[in-house]
Design an enzyme around this catalytic site. Structure first.
Site, PDB file in Angstrom:
ATOM      1  N   PRO A 178       0.892  -1.748   0.176  1.00 18.41           N
ATOM      2  CA  PRO A 178      -0.153   0.076  -0.098  1.00 18.41           C
ATOM      3  C   PRO A 178       0.898   1.642  -0.190  1.00 18.41           C
ATOM      4  O   PRO A 178       1.966   1.405   0.602  1.00 18.41           O
ATOM      5  CB  PRO A 178      -1.156  -0.028   1.334  1.00 18.41           C
ATOM      6  CG  PRO A 178      -0.243  -0.911   2.429  1.00 18.41           C
ATOM      7  CD  PRO A 178       0.571  -1.794   1.899  1.00 18.41           C
TER       8      PRO A 178
ATOM      9  N   ARG B  90      -1.628  16.428  -9.349  1.00 19.30           N
ATOM     10  CA  ARG B  90      -3.051  15.045  -9.181  1.00 19.30           C
ATOM     11  C   ARG B  90      -3.772  16.394 -10.108  1.00 19.30           C
ATOM     12  O   ARG B  90      -4.332  15.954 -11.294  1.00 19.30           O
ATOM     13  CB  ARG B  90      -3.089  14.883  -8.480  1.00 19.30           C
ATOM     14  CG  ARG B  90      -1.465  13.901  -7.522  1.00 19.30           C
ATOM     15  CD  ARG B  90      -2.612  13.209  -6.147  1.00 19.30           C
ATOM     16  NE  ARG B  90      -3.431  11.980  -6.593  1.00 19.30           N
ATOM     17  CZ  ARG B  90      -4.608  11.838  -6.328  1.00 19.30           C
ATOM     18  NH1 ARG B  90      -5.293  12.769  -5.890  1.00 19.30           N
ATOM     19  NH2 ARG B  90      -4.971  10.875  -7.320  1.00 19.30           N
TER      20      ARG B  90
ATOM     21  N   CYS C 242       1.959  29.124 -15.824  1.00 19.67           N
ATOM     22  CA  CYS C 242       1.291  29.407 -16.634  1.00 19.67           C
ATOM     23  C   CYS C 242       1.452  28.545 -17.733  1.00 19.67           C
ATOM     24  O   CYS C 242       1.466  27.998 -18.944  1.00 19.67           O
ATOM     25  CB  CYS C 242       2.698  30.372 -18.196  1.00 19.67           C
ATOM     26  SG  CYS C 242       4.069  31.224 -16.812  1.00 19.67           S
TER      27      CYS C 242
ATOM     28  N   TYR D 288       1.063  10.911  -3.259  1.00 19.08           N
ATOM     29  CA  TYR D 288       1.568  11.103  -4.976  1.00 19.08           C
ATOM     30  C   TYR D 288       1.404  12.666  -4.892  1.00 19.08           C
ATOM     31  O   TYR D 288       0.987  13.443  -5.284  1.00 19.08           O
ATOM     32  CB  TYR D 288       0.626  10.835  -6.189  1.00 19.08           C
ATOM     33  CG  TYR D 288       0.736   9.234  -5.211  1.00 19.08           C
ATOM     34  CD1 TYR D 288       2.073   8.420  -5.593  1.00 19.08           C
ATOM     35  CD2 TYR D 288      -0.351   8.598  -4.684  1.00 19.08           C
ATOM     36  CE1 TYR D 288       1.747   7.205  -5.658  1.00 19.08           C
ATOM     37  CE2 TYR D 288      -0.592   6.943  -5.051  1.00 19.08           C
ATOM     38  CZ  TYR D 288       0.521   6.537  -4.997  1.00 19.08           C
ATOM     39  OH  TYR D 288       1.116   5.035  -4.518  1.00 19.08           O
TER      40      TYR D 288
HETATM   41  N1  LLP Z   1       2.771  -1.593  -5.798  1.00 19.32           N
HETATM   42  C1  LLP Z   1       3.037  -1.293  -7.402  1.00 19.32           C
HETATM   43  C2  LLP Z   1       3.647  -2.205  -7.831  1.00 19.32           C
HETATM   44  C3  LLP Z   1       1.980  -0.184  -7.699  1.00 19.32           C
HETATM   45  O1  LLP Z   1       2.257   0.624  -9.097  1.00 19.32           O
HETATM   46  C4  LLP Z   1       1.637   0.802  -6.642  1.00 19.32           C
HETATM   47  C5  LLP Z   1       1.277   2.499  -7.241  1.00 19.32           C
HETATM   48  C6  LLP Z   1       1.654   0.348  -5.594  1.00 19.32           C
HETATM   49  C7  LLP Z   1       2.258  -0.781  -5.342  1.00 19.32           C
HETATM   50  C8  LLP Z   1       0.902   1.380  -4.273  1.00 19.32           C
HETATM   51  O2  LLP Z   1      -0.712   1.769  -5.211  1.00 19.32           O
HETATM   52  P1  LLP Z   1      -1.309   2.321  -3.866  1.00 19.32           P
HETATM   53  O3  LLP Z   1      -1.401   1.270  -2.761  1.00 19.32           O
HETATM   54  O4  LLP Z   1      -0.925   3.759  -3.673  1.00 19.32           O
HETATM   55  O5  LLP Z   1      -2.455   2.305  -4.898  1.00 19.32           O
HETATM   56  N2  LLP Z   1       0.804   8.701  -8.921  1.00 19.32           N
HETATM   57  C9  LLP Z   1      -1.100   8.465  -9.194  1.00 19.32           C
HETATM   58  C10 LLP Z   1      -0.942   7.121  -8.615  1.00 19.32           C
HETATM   59  C11 LLP Z   1      -0.016   6.502  -8.899  1.00 19.32           C
HETATM   60  C12 LLP Z   1       0.671   4.537  -8.701  1.00 19.32           C
HETATM   61  C13 LLP Z   1       0.940   4.111  -9.120  1.00 19.32           C
HETATM   62  N3  LLP Z   1       0.889   2.760  -8.538  1.00 19.32           N
HETATM   63  C14 LLP Z   1      -1.753   9.064  -8.348  1.00 19.32           C
HETATM   64  O6  LLP Z   1      -1.347  10.292  -7.647  1.00 19.32           O
HETATM   65  O7  LLP Z   1      -3.380   9.040  -7.989  1.00 19.32           O
END
Ligand code: LLP
Length: 413
Positions: free
Chosen positions: A274, A312, A342, A370
């Site tokens: 997570p 985001r 800009c 993020y």
């Molecule tokens: N494991 C892997 C292999 C991943 O690629 C990611 C996120 C995670 C775990 C963690 O996932 P989470 O628990 O955070 O859902 N920048 C985007 C989110 C990109 C997520 C990419 N991978 C945003 O701001 O929404």
């Protein structure tokens, strides 16, 4: 517990009022609550406590050393996607033995560094990568622990940019290729098969896609067992989504229950990766209104943070609630909350009802994940400061950048 709450009409982070932080450290700045970070980590570790498990925090969500150090002290492992993230984890006192290395483009030098550090496992994402890891391990005279990231072809029902588990995505190995690749890995004297993993996307607000992906993974685990390939862990990927505004993501307990039911009778250790749900609601971005501008069609609140600080909204059209730090009397108006960059895409929030005046502080909520980790220096804007609040104490955990930092590596020939 609500780490960000109003007391006498003023927004606080734990026991500190945000105006005093703005006064001392300036704006824009990210403010994190230590109690909220601890609580979200504990929610995972308690939800899975009936089974041997390891929470591997996805460093990309927020890679500040103080946050990594806090999680490391709580016993957390880490999911990294670059050699840089590995260096951060090590600098923060993280245990390499609890690190999994994901990502589709691992370079040979990154693989070497991770092998030297003695990480727990590489999450292999392609056949070509498998051969590269094998070769680097051979050269180093080591055995690399691996797991395959399998793409289960499940629709996560999330924004297309952060959906990763569909056949058309670049991630993981196809489900029907998995057995062949496991057999190749099983034959290699430089590889040690440890597990299997999947990750279908981020900001999932429903449980069924997680369960569907796990079911597909478990079919493979059974097929592998028949061939005498026994896995020691199953990595279920990223965590649940968070509430930004009116979303209703599952509780971590419900999510764990659904997965644990499917895993009953399996002896493998459970790994989780997570990111967002550990840090997202533990942070806000504190900003000041520079100007109010009443345009012909719209009103603009021009603030001192921008898309370079929090990408985001511009990138995913993502919604973050925005609130006044000091509640005030006055006329409620509808504003586009925008930054000084800009670009028309430089907005933090659209059509927000605010009672606002020039000089007021605003808090952009749910910005712990993020946010800072995706920030840039576009428009030569030094990155914001980061502050970690613990009760009545504020720690500056990253200084505000100066333009000097930004130009230090540049040369005029
Ligand atoms: N494991 C892997 C292999 C991943 O690629 C990611 C996120 C995670 C775990 C963690 O996932 P989470 O628990 O955070 O859902 N920048 C985007 C989110 C990109 C997520 C990419 N991978 C945003 O701001 O929404």
């Amino acid at each position: 517990m609500n780490p960000f709450h109003y007391e006498n009409g003023i927004l606080h982070a734990e026991e500190i009022d945000l105006p005093s932080l703005a006064e001392k450290y300036g704006t824009p700045c990210y403010v994190y609550s230590e109690a909220a970070l601890i609580e979200s980590y504990r929610a995972y570790s308690e939800a899975f406590s009936s089974r041997e498990h390891l929470v591997c925090y996805a460093v990309k969500a927020n890679s500040n050393l103080a946050i990594l150090n806090l999680f490391a002290r709580l016993g957390c492992g880490f999911d990294i996607v670059s050699g840089g993230e590995l260096e951060r984890v090590l600098a923060a006192g993280g245990d390499p033995d609890k690190v999994v290395f994901s990502g589709v483009g691992k370079r040979a030098d990154e693989i070497r560094m991770a092998l030297e550090a003695g990480i727990l496992c590489f999450n292999v994402e392609s056949e070509a990568e498998l051969y590269r890891i094998m070769e680097v391990a051979r050269q180093a005279g080591k055995k690399a622990n691996i797991s395959f990231r399998v793409n289960p072809n499940v629709d996560a029902g999330t924004h297309p940019y952060i959906s990763t588990g569909l056949r058309q995505n670049k991630f993981g190995i196809p489900h029907d290729e998995a057995l062949r690749l496991y057999r190749i890995a099983h034959q290699s004297e430089h590889l040690h098969i440890l597990g299997i993993d999947c990750h279908i996307g981020s900001q999932l607000t429903e449980i069924p896609p997680f369960v569907e992906a796990l079911e597909k993974i478990l079919l493979l685990v059974a097929a592998l067992e028949k061939e005498g390939i026994h896995l020691s862990h199953i990595d279920v990927g990223g965590g649940v989504g968070i509430r930004y505004s009116d979303e209703n993501p599952p509780e971590i307990g419900e999510y764990a229950k659904a997965l644990l039911e499917k895993l009953e009778g399996r002896k493998q250790k459970i790994l989780l990766e997570p990111g967002r749900s550990l840090v997202g609601n533990a942070g806000i971005l504190l900003t000041r209104i520079e100007y109010l501008k009443h345009g012909e069609e719209k009103n603009f609140a021009i603030v001192d943070c921008a898309m370079n600080d929090l990408m985001r909204p511009a990138l995913y059209d993502a919604h973050h609630d925005i609130v006044a730090v000091k509640q005030r009397e006055g006329k409620m108006e509808i504003y586009e909350v925008v930054g000084p960059v800009c670009e028309t895409g430089d907005f933090l929030g659209r059509e927000r009802s605010l009672v606002a005046a020039q000089g007021d502080l605003l808090a952009i909520l749910s910005a712990g994940a993020y946010g800072m980790s995706m920030s840039s220096n576009y428009n030569t804007r030094p990155r914001a400061a980061e502050i970690l609040v613990s009760g009545k104490t504020a720690h500056l955990v990253r200084e505000r950048e100066s333009v000097g930092h930004l130009i230090a590596l540049e040369r005029i020939p």
